[in-house]
Design a protein around this motif. Structure first.
Motif, PDB file in Angstrom:
ATOM      1  N   ASN A 170       1.436   9.217  -6.276  1.00 27.47           N
ATOM      2  CA  ASN A 170       1.609  10.636  -5.965  1.00 27.47           C
ATOM      3  C   ASN A 170       2.999  11.163  -6.330  1.00 27.47           C
ATOM      4  OD1 ASN A 170      -0.969  11.543  -4.414  1.00 27.47           O
ATOM      5  ND2 ASN A 170      -0.495   9.503  -3.596  1.00 27.47           N
ATOM      6  N   GLY A 171       3.773  10.365  -7.041  1.00 24.83           N
ATOM      7  CA  GLY A 171       5.065  10.839  -7.531  1.00 24.83           C
ATOM      8  C   GLY A 171       6.095  11.089  -6.459  1.00 24.83           C
TER       9      GLY A 171
ATOM     10  N   ALA B 207       0.831  -1.204   0.000  1.00 29.09           N
ATOM     11  CA  ALA B 207       0.000   0.000   0.000  1.00 29.09           C
ATOM     12  C   ALA B 207       0.866   1.254   0.000  1.00 29.09           C
ATOM     13  CB  ALA B 207      -0.934  -0.004   1.216  1.00 29.09           C
ATOM     14  N   ASP B 208       1.986   1.213   0.724  1.00 28.89           N
ATOM     15  CA  ASP B 208       2.894   2.352   0.777  1.00 28.89           C
ATOM     16  C   ASP B 208       3.511   2.626  -0.594  1.00 28.89           C
ATOM     17  OD1 ASP B 208       4.611   4.301   2.355  1.00 28.89           O
ATOM     18  OD2 ASP B 208       6.153   3.011   1.487  1.00 28.89           O
ATOM     19  N   LEU B 209       3.962   1.568  -1.282  1.00 27.67           N
ATOM     20  CA  LEU B 209       4.549   1.745  -2.610  1.00 27.67           C
ATOM     21  C   LEU B 209       3.524   2.292  -3.598  1.00 27.67           C
ATOM     22  CD1 LEU B 209       6.960  -1.254  -3.382  1.00 27.67           C
ATOM     23  CD2 LEU B 209       7.457   1.174  -3.611  1.00 27.67           C
ATOM     24  N   LEU B 210       2.297   1.764  -3.557  1.00 25.58           N
ATOM     25  CA  LEU B 210       1.250   2.249  -4.461  1.00 25.58           C
ATOM     26  C   LEU B 210       0.963   3.721  -4.209  1.00 25.58           C
ATOM     27  CD1 LEU B 210      -1.315  -0.717  -4.462  1.00 25.58           C
ATOM     28  CD2 LEU B 210       0.376  -0.139  -6.216  1.00 25.58           C
ATOM     29  N   ALA B 211       0.915   4.113  -2.936  1.00 23.39           N
ATOM     30  CA  ALA B 211       0.639   5.510  -2.605  1.00 23.39           C
ATOM     31  C   ALA B 211       1.750   6.421  -3.107  1.00 23.39           C
ATOM     32  CB  ALA B 211       0.463   5.659  -1.099  1.00 23.39           C
TER      33      ALA B 211
ATOM     34  N   GLU C 182      -6.818   3.357  -8.963  1.00 21.74           N
ATOM     35  CA  GLU C 182      -7.500   3.916 -10.139  1.00 21.74           C
ATOM     36  C   GLU C 182      -6.626   4.960 -10.825  1.00 21.74           C
ATOM     37  OE1 GLU C 182     -10.256   2.837 -11.631  1.00 21.74           O
ATOM     38  OE2 GLU C 182     -10.021   1.245 -10.139  1.00 21.74           O
ATOM     39  N   ARG C 183      -5.923   5.765 -10.043  1.00 23.63           N
ATOM     40  CA  ARG C 183      -5.035   6.761 -10.650  1.00 23.63           C
ATOM     41  C   ARG C 183      -3.922   6.085 -11.434  1.00 23.63           C
ATOM     42  NH1 ARG C 183      -2.506  11.546  -7.055  1.00 23.63           N
ATOM     43  NH2 ARG C 183      -4.701  12.179  -7.136  1.00 23.63           N
ATOM     44  N   LEU C 184      -3.353   5.029 -10.871  1.00 23.60           N
ATOM     45  CA  LEU C 184      -2.273   4.318 -11.553  1.00 23.60           C
ATOM     46  C   LEU C 184      -2.775   3.633 -12.818  1.00 23.60           C
ATOM     47  CD1 LEU C 184      -0.438   2.843  -8.436  1.00 23.60           C
ATOM     48  CD2 LEU C 184       0.338   4.704  -9.922  1.00 23.60           C
ATOM     49  N   ARG C 185      -3.966   3.082 -12.765  1.00 26.48           N
ATOM     50  CA  ARG C 185      -4.535   2.475 -13.974  1.00 26.48           C
ATOM     51  C   ARG C 185      -4.773   3.535 -15.041  1.00 26.48           C
ATOM     52  NH1 ARG C 185      -8.381  -1.736 -10.703  1.00 26.48           N
ATOM     53  NH2 ARG C 185      -7.002  -3.550 -10.869  1.00 26.48           N
ATOM     54  N   ASP C 186      -5.249   4.688 -14.619  1.00 26.92           N
ATOM     55  CA  ASP C 186      -5.440   5.783 -15.571  1.00 26.92           C
ATOM     56  C   ASP C 186      -4.114   6.225 -16.179  1.00 26.92           C
ATOM     57  OD1 ASP C 186      -8.146   5.785 -15.115  1.00 26.92           O
ATOM     58  OD2 ASP C 186      -8.108   7.453 -13.698  1.00 26.92           O
ATOM     59  N   ASP C 187      -3.030   6.085 -15.398  1.00 28.58           N
ATOM     60  CA  ASP C 187      -1.699   6.438 -15.906  1.00 28.58           C
ATOM     61  C   ASP C 187      -1.123   5.370 -16.822  1.00 28.58           C
ATOM     62  OD1 ASP C 187      -1.773   8.798 -14.506  1.00 28.58           O
ATOM     63  OD2 ASP C 187      -0.547   8.093 -12.830  1.00 28.58           O
ATOM     64  N   GLY C 188      -1.819   4.248 -16.977  1.00 30.64           N
ATOM     65  CA  GLY C 188      -1.383   3.216 -17.904  1.00 30.64           C
ATOM     66  C   GLY C 188      -0.653   2.047 -17.285  1.00 30.64           C
ATOM     67  N   LEU C 189      -0.558   1.997 -15.950  1.00 24.62           N
ATOM     68  CA  LEU C 189       0.086   0.848 -15.326  1.00 24.62           C
ATOM     69  C   LEU C 189      -0.825  -0.371 -15.406  1.00 24.62           C
ATOM     70  CD1 LEU C 189       1.692   3.291 -14.178  1.00 24.62           C
ATOM     71  CD2 LEU C 189       2.093   1.910 -12.134  1.00 24.62           C
ATOM     72  N   ARG C 190      -0.221  -1.545 -15.531  1.00 22.32           N
ATOM     73  CA  ARG C 190      -0.963  -2.799 -15.600  1.00 22.32           C
ATOM     74  C   ARG C 190      -0.878  -3.495 -14.244  1.00 22.32           C
ATOM     75  NH1 ARG C 190      -1.150  -4.791 -20.934  1.00 22.32           N
ATOM     76  NH2 ARG C 190      -2.150  -6.653 -20.095  1.00 22.32           N
ATOM     77  N   PHE C 191      -1.954  -4.195 -13.885  1.00 26.50           N
ATOM     78  CA  PHE C 191      -2.016  -4.890 -12.599  1.00 26.50           C
ATOM     79  C   PHE C 191      -2.214  -6.389 -12.827  1.00 26.50           C
ATOM     80  CE2 PHE C 191      -2.571  -0.654 -11.200  1.00 26.50           C
ATOM     81  CZ  PHE C 191      -2.341  -0.606  -9.831  1.00 26.50           C
ATOM     82  N   VAL C 192      -1.604  -7.189 -11.974  1.00 25.92           N
ATOM     83  CA  VAL C 192      -1.879  -8.619 -11.917  1.00 25.92           C
ATOM     84  C   VAL C 192      -2.208  -8.939 -10.468  1.00 25.92           C
ATOM     85  CG1 VAL C 192       0.614  -9.102 -11.752  1.00 25.92           C
ATOM     86  CG2 VAL C 192      -0.987 -10.950 -12.316  1.00 25.92           C
TER      87      VAL C 192
ATOM     88  N   PRO D  84     -10.538   3.215   0.920  1.00 25.03           N
ATOM     89  CA  PRO D  84     -10.762   4.210  -0.146  1.00 25.03           C
ATOM     90  C   PRO D  84      -9.480   4.859  -0.657  1.00 25.03           C
ATOM     91  CG  PRO D  84     -12.408   4.462   1.569  1.00 25.03           C
ATOM     92  CD  PRO D  84     -11.442   3.444   2.078  1.00 25.03           C
ATOM     93  N   ALA D  85      -8.507   5.094   0.212  1.00 26.53           N
ATOM     94  CA  ALA D  85      -7.259   5.719  -0.231  1.00 26.53           C
ATOM     95  C   ALA D  85      -6.520   4.814  -1.215  1.00 26.53           C
ATOM     96  CB  ALA D  85      -6.369   6.034   0.980  1.00 26.53           C
ATOM     97  N   THR D  86      -6.458   3.509  -0.888  1.00 26.83           N
ATOM     98  CA  THR D  86      -5.800   2.569  -1.793  1.00 26.83           C
ATOM     99  C   THR D  86      -6.565   2.458  -3.102  1.00 26.83           C
ATOM    100  OG1 THR D  86      -4.977   1.293   0.093  1.00 26.83           O
ATOM    101  CG2 THR D  86      -4.961   0.201  -2.050  1.00 26.83           C
ATOM    102  N   ARG D  87      -7.898   2.424  -3.038  1.00 22.52           N
ATOM    103  CA  ARG D  87      -8.688   2.319  -4.259  1.00 22.52           C
ATOM    104  C   ARG D  87      -8.458   3.539  -5.156  1.00 22.52           C
ATOM    105  NH1 ARG D  87      -8.533  -2.204  -4.762  1.00 22.52           N
ATOM    106  NH2 ARG D  87     -10.010  -2.040  -6.486  1.00 22.52           N
TER     107      ARG D  87
END
Length: 400
Positions: A96-97, A88-92, A135-145, A128-131
């Motif tokens: 947020n750059g 969760a920390d890495l995703l955040a 969503e922001r990362l997906r909008d930026d084009g990152l792929r998830f598995v 909600p913060a993780t969600r």
């Protein structure tokens, strides 16, 4: 040789990444690793260095590396950046750059595709913060598995948040590294999951299908470049990314959705469609009458979706693939089904209670065609999906 940069986050799932490195190198993929400080609390850099046969990078302020702008070089020399486990920390930080460590700096500096394999407590994943970050990362084009559902090693809690298995991550890596998209431009229909046939407002007829195999096939077809429509019965797993999903309940609804989606080049009928349904649905809940006699249940046959597609007079897909879930003489029943339905290929498996296939993450299948039978060893359903899609692409190429 393709190269990935693996950023290992700080979670107990970090140990699974050792297996990921080994599998990737077995497939001819070079791996270079970056470890966060937290990751080093679970697995040593020496372990990753030994398996990757390369230097492991840990420090943003390494004098030797940063004198040559190391984080920029690391981010650009790979063909793909993989983050696993993505906490969760890495995703955040990524959303947020924030670049206050080597992993963050590499991710902010890269111009290469990024694949993320989340792993965290189910409540952290659903927060909600993780969600928002996802969503922001997906909008930026990152792929998830992933993540998958299961029991968490650190807390014993169960839910969605378990990191995808190394085989699943490797399949996603290979799909993203592949310059060849063998199903590019093809329209694919996949059916998945069970159907629920209502008896009354409360009860229904169903089966134990989880939808894991059908959903994995849809994801693999999308990764191969196809335009995929997934028609899914009621399941508890998330919709695959990059796939148009239509949710249905009954066999009749599934058939209607499939016919609405035609024309298509390929149809893969992986759903476990109920063979029968009650001839009428009770308007009210059926009650016990006190005489200890069970009510009579009259059944009628459901529409045959596989046969309808395989024998369609005007819009038959070029390739129609069915599934045969059997509990005995699996291959013999599959051969009979292949001839009876008129499809091109049957994927047959043993779903007797002892196998644990229904609802499980692994599968053992036989590919039955008019010409021969090919049996595959036990493997994750994601790997079955990737191999099946590759085989379908080969069949289509030969057909042309």
């Amino acid at each position: 040789m393709k190269r990935i940069l693996l950023i290992v986050g700080g979670g107990i799932a970090a140990y699974k990444c050792l297996e990921l490195v080994r599998r990737a190198r077995d497939r001819g993929i070079a791996v270079r690793c970056v470890m966060t400080d937290a990751a080093q609390q679970f697995v040593t850099p020496l372990s990753f260095a030994s398996l990757s046969a390369d230097t492991v990078y840990t420090d943003l302020f390494s004098l030797n590396e940063e004198s040559e702008i190391g984080h920029i070089r690391l981010s650009r020399e790979a063909d793909l950046v993989v983050v696993a486990p993505a906490t969760a920390d890495l995703l955040a930080k990524l959303a947020n750059g924030i670049a206050d460590n080597l992993a963050g700096a590499v991710l902010l500096a890269t111009d290469k595709p990024v694949l993320v394999a989340p792993a965290m407590n189910p409540r952290m994943w659903s927060h909600p913060a993780t969600r928002r970050n996802v969503e922001r990362l997906r909008d930026d084009g990152l792929r998830f598995v992933g993540p998958n559902r299961g029991e968490m090693a650190e807390s014993g809690e169960a839910g969605e948040g378990r990191m995808a298995e190394p085989a699943e991550i490797l399949a996603a890596i290979e799909a993203m590294l592949s310059a060849d998209k063998p199903l590019a431009g093809k329209r694919v229909i996949v059916t998945s999951g069970p159907t629920h046939e209502p008896i009354d407002p409360v009860r229904y007829l169903a089966n134990r299908s989880s939808g894991k195999q059908g959903h994995a096939i849809a994801a693999a077809a999308a990764a191969a470049g196809a335009q995929v429509t997934l028609v899914s019965g009621p399941v508890s797993i998330p919709d695959p990314q990059g796939v148009t999903t239509i949710h249905v309940e009954t066999a009749r609804e599934m058939l209607a959705a499939v016919e609405e989606t035609l024309p298509a080049d390929i149809a893969i009928c992986a759903a476990a469609v109920a063979d029968w349904r009650p001839d009428s649905e009770g308007a009210q809940k059926m009650k016990k009458e006190g005489n200890k006699q069970a009510p009579e249940l009259s059944l009628v046959e459901n529409p045959d979706i596989l046969r309808t597609l395989a024998q369609h007079h005007t819009l038959r897909p070029t390739l129609v693939v069915g599934f045969a879930a059997e509990t005995e003489t699996v291959v013999d029943h599959a051969r009979a089904k292949l001839e009876r339905k008129g499809c091109d290929l049957i994927v047959a498996n043993d779903v007797s209670h002892a196998t644990g296939i229904m609802g499980g993450d692994h599968n053992t299948v036989h590919l039955v065609s008019p010409a021969d039978v090919e049996s595959w060893e036990d493997m994750p359903k994601t790997e079955v999906a990737a191999r099946l899609v590759a085989r379908i692409a080969e069949i289509l190429k030969a057909h042309r």
